[in-house]
Design a protein around this motif. Structure first.
Motif, PDB file in Angstrom:
ATOM      1  N   SER A   1      11.835  60.776  21.696  1.00 56.85           N
ATOM      2  CA  SER A   1      12.783  61.270  20.703  1.00 56.85           C
ATOM      3  C   SER A   1      12.159  62.249  19.710  1.00 56.85           C
ATOM      4  CB  SER A   1      13.449  60.102  19.965  1.00 56.85           C
ATOM      5  OG  SER A   1      12.486  59.279  19.346  1.00 56.85           O
ATOM      6  N   GLY A   2      10.832  62.322  19.664  1.00 55.13           N
ATOM      7  CA  GLY A   2      10.198  63.347  18.836  1.00 55.13           C
ATOM      8  C   GLY A   2      10.234  64.728  19.470  1.00 55.13           C
ATOM      9  N   HIS A   3      10.658  64.798  20.722  1.00 52.96           N
ATOM     10  CA  HIS A   3      10.671  66.068  21.450  1.00 52.96           C
ATOM     11  C   HIS A   3      12.060  66.473  21.918  1.00 52.96           C
ATOM     12  CE1 HIS A   3       6.255  66.250  21.762  1.00 52.96           C
ATOM     13  NE2 HIS A   3       6.335  64.924  21.801  1.00 52.96           N
ATOM     14  N   ILE A   4      12.924  65.504  22.240  1.00 53.43           N
ATOM     15  CA  ILE A   4      14.275  65.795  22.713  1.00 53.43           C
ATOM     16  C   ILE A   4      15.245  64.772  22.130  1.00 53.43           C
ATOM     17  CG2 ILE A   4      13.567  66.901  24.877  1.00 53.43           C
ATOM     18  CD1 ILE A   4      14.115  64.229  26.302  1.00 53.43           C
ATOM     19  N   ASP A   5      16.526  65.136  22.128  1.00 53.29           N
ATOM     20  CA  ASP A   5      17.545  64.223  21.609  1.00 53.29           C
ATOM     21  C   ASP A   5      18.039  63.244  22.661  1.00 53.29           C
ATOM     22  OD1 ASP A   5      17.505  65.395  19.070  1.00 53.29           O
ATOM     23  OD2 ASP A   5      18.988  66.907  19.646  1.00 53.29           O
ATOM     24  N   ASP A   6      18.051  63.680  23.938  1.00 56.39           N
ATOM     25  CA  ASP A   6      18.627  62.845  24.981  1.00 56.39           C
ATOM     26  C   ASP A   6      18.150  63.352  26.339  1.00 56.39           C
ATOM     27  OD1 ASP A   6      20.150  60.872  26.181  1.00 56.39           O
ATOM     28  OD2 ASP A   6      22.089  61.596  25.457  1.00 56.39           O
TER      29      ASP A   6
END
Length: 284
Positions: A27-32
């Motif tokens: 989640s530190g790199h993408i939302d989903d």
């Protein structure tokens, strides 16, 4: 890579499975695990990450850590019917000359181990282990030779079906295919670079420990490339769309007499290299 979504239903977070079988938080790199994340460029960015640098998520996946559907925000959930000759035969239906295409409602999508609540009034809820294809880039009017470039990866699907609603209530098959919980996805999306040949995967399903289905994707009438190309001719495919590719013999409808799911039963199903699902059957 094995990409997944973990946490409570409706609040899943993106993650990946590391080499030790533990979940690492993304989640530190993408939302989903959805949309543009599944494009070749999006997957390349994730592949460049060192899993050891990502936060370790507490819990063991599929034991004390719930996994949600491995794809979020699915736009289209497309299904293929009668794609194994053995299943067409047990269903008493002719083998199709071209792919049979129908849809499952996206509200049917569930986590791989979420309980299956039988629909109220259902008397013929059935099981179908299937290979799911996850689309990775926008596709329209593809040739078979172009199709594989638009695949992000694969996952296990249980195409749960209410046979009375599907076949004897009028209309198309969709009535029996789209109920809540009728489309478990996962446990994870396995990117296509990890699957040497999607036409050589063993797939199986058990009910209460009894092996009901035991087949191979080599038995598919229409392979992955043909199915992706065919679906792209009837509507544009987008990243995160899912195509589930049909089931081998061994469904309850094909038994004599037919056998359907009852409250209290347990389904367990899997595909080589793609993981295992478990669903407890609960009264509606």
């Amino acid at each position: 890579m094995k990409l997944l979504r973990y946490g409570p239903s409706g609040s899943e977070r993106p993650g990946l499975l590391d080499g030790a079988g533990r979940v690492r938080d993304l989640s530190g790199h993408i939302d989903d695990i959805a949309g543009q994340v599944l494009t070749p460029e999006g997957l390349a960015r994730l592949a460049a990450l060192d899993p050891e640098t990502l936060p370790l998520v507490e819990g063991i996946p599929q034991q004390d850590l719930r996994l949600g559907p491995c794809i979020g925000q699915v736009g289209k959930f497309i299904a293929i019917g009668l794609n194994y000759a053995c299943h067409a035969s047990e269903a008493g239906m002719e083998l199709p000359a071209e792919p049979v295409i129908f849809t499952k409602w996206t509200s049917s999508i569930a986590g791989p181990d979420d309980p299956l609540h039988l629909p109220a009034g259902s008397a013929a809820t059935d099981w179908e282990v299937e290979l799911g294809i996850v689309i990775g880039s926008t596709a329209r009017n593809l040739s078979e030779s172009e199709a594989m470039a638009h695949v992000a990866g694969y996952c296990v699907v249980n195409d749960i079906s209410e046979r009375d609603w599907q076949l004897r209530r009028g209309g198309t098959w969709d009535k029996g295919k789209g109920h809540d919980g009728f489309g478990p996805l996962g446990p994870w999306l396995v990117t296509k670079d990890e699957i040497a040949d999607p036409a050589a995967l063993r797939l199986w399903l058990e009910v209460d420990g009894e092996r009901m289905q035991d087949g191979s994707t080599a038995q598919m009438v229409f392979g992955v490339a043909r199915l992706v190309a065919e679906c792209s001719r009837y509507g544009t495919l987008h990243p995160g769309d899912v195509i589930t590719t049909g089931t081998p013999a061994g469904v309850g409808m094909g038994m004599k007499p037919p056998r359907y799911l009852r409250a209290g039963q347990q389904m367990r199903l899997g595909i080589d290299g793609l993981g295992v699902q478990n669903q407890q059957v609960i009264a509606g």
